[in-house]
Design a protein around this motif. Structure first.
Motif, PDB file in Angstrom:
ATOM      1  N   ASP A  28       0.995  -1.185  -0.065  1.00 38.10           N
ATOM      2  CA  ASP A  28       0.021  -0.139  -0.063  1.00 38.10           C
ATOM      3  C   ASP A  28       0.760   1.258   0.146  1.00 38.10           C
ATOM      4  N   ASP A 215      -8.095  -2.061   0.381  1.00 33.95           N
ATOM      5  CA  ASP A 215      -7.464  -3.214   0.453  1.00 33.95           C
ATOM      6  C   ASP A 215      -8.479  -4.380   1.218  1.00 33.95           C
ATOM      7  N   SER A 230      -6.741   1.109  -5.344  1.00 36.70           N
ATOM      8  CA  SER A 230      -5.785   0.763  -4.395  1.00 36.70           C
ATOM      9  C   SER A 230      -4.352   1.166  -5.035  1.00 36.70           C
TER      10      SER A 230
END
Length: 278
Positions: A28, A215, A230
């Motif tokens: 991420d 996510d 994302s």
């Protein structure tokens, strides 16, 4: 949460879902400057999906963090005043699960807020991590002692009770929460924006909560819209993370007044945020 039959443990997530969520978390902050901004809105979440996302975050935390082992890790780092590369990664992965649970409380609870017990220990972990990453031996020792004391065997039981007693967000409350955060992102990322390091960090928290939301949803059920979202959010998050690391170093070196000194919000980041919310 709102009903007596809600369980954080049941139904249990599959190993594939837990693994997918952890991998999403690790990805991420991966920067891909070519990642396009999604052109369409992400699918709305249902009440059942909000509950499923909350449950998955809890199960990721309690199945992946062993409190006694974590205390030993903290003690080892604190005692030496620094961390090996392996210890740094172990601590990062452990803290990531705590952060994920904290984001889940903001995203899915009716209060859209962090429980104090979870928030305070997660922030303490962040300060401890900053200390050992930046070579602050005495600060690492002091914060490590505090963290070691906080990581008691009963911590998860107390947190479990707190989450059960809280109310799960309604779909309408969740939508209002997202709208408010979008408005804040839009106002703070305007072209002429100047921020303090504290304001920049607070803004990054919104991005972090948003990517945590995406996510988790795509770990439960794959969606091209959430995959694209994302990827784009990870680029923003990665750029902001690198910049904040630099700001923390300047603060430690007394080259920055973290709470007061203003700087221009970099266009590389602000333009992406505006594209996301406008």
């Amino acid at each position: 949460m709102p009903s007596s039959n809600f369980s954080l443990e049941s139904p249990p997530a599959t190993k594939a879902q837990l693994a997918a969520l952890m991998q999403n978390i690790l990805d991420d902050d991966v920067v891909n400057l070519q990642a396009p901004c999604p052109t369409g809105p992400a699918p709305d979440l249902t009440a059942m999906e909000l509950a499923d996302c909350y449950r998955l975050a809890w199960q990721l935390l309690v199945t992946g963090v062993d409190i006694p082992a974590t205390r030993r890790l903290v003690a080892a780092i604190a005692g030496k005043g620094s961390a090996t590369a392996e210890q740094t990664v172990q601590f990062k992965f452990m803290r990531a699960r705590f952060k994920k649970m904290r984001f889940a409380c903001a995203n899915y609870s009716e209060q859209h807020a962090y429980p104090e017990s979870l928030d305070s220990i997660t922030r303490l972990m962040g300060r401890f991590q900053d200390a050992f990453k930046n070579g602050q031996r005495y600060r690492t020792l002091w914060l490590g002692i505090r963290l070691w004391c906080r990581l008691r065997d009963g911590f998860f039981a107390g947190l479990h009770d707190t989450l059960i007693e809280a109310k799960l967000s309604t779909v309408e409350s969740f939508q209002r929460y997202i709208a408010v955060e979008n408005q804040h992102l839009a106002e703070t990322s305007r072209e002429d924006a100047f921020l303090t390091a504290r304001q920049f960090h607070d803004l990054r928290k919104i991005i972090s909560r948003r990517i945590a939301l995406s996510d988790t949803r795509r770990a439960l059920s794959s969606s091209p819209e959430y995959d694209a979202l994302s990827l784009f959010l990870a680029t923003i998050n990665g750029l902001m993370g690198k910049m904040h690391d630099d700001l923390v170093v300047k603060k430690i070196q007394n080259k920055l007044v973290y709470e007061q000194e203003l700087f221009k919000f970099p266009d590389e980041i602000s333009t992406r945020i505006r594209a996301l919310v406008m």
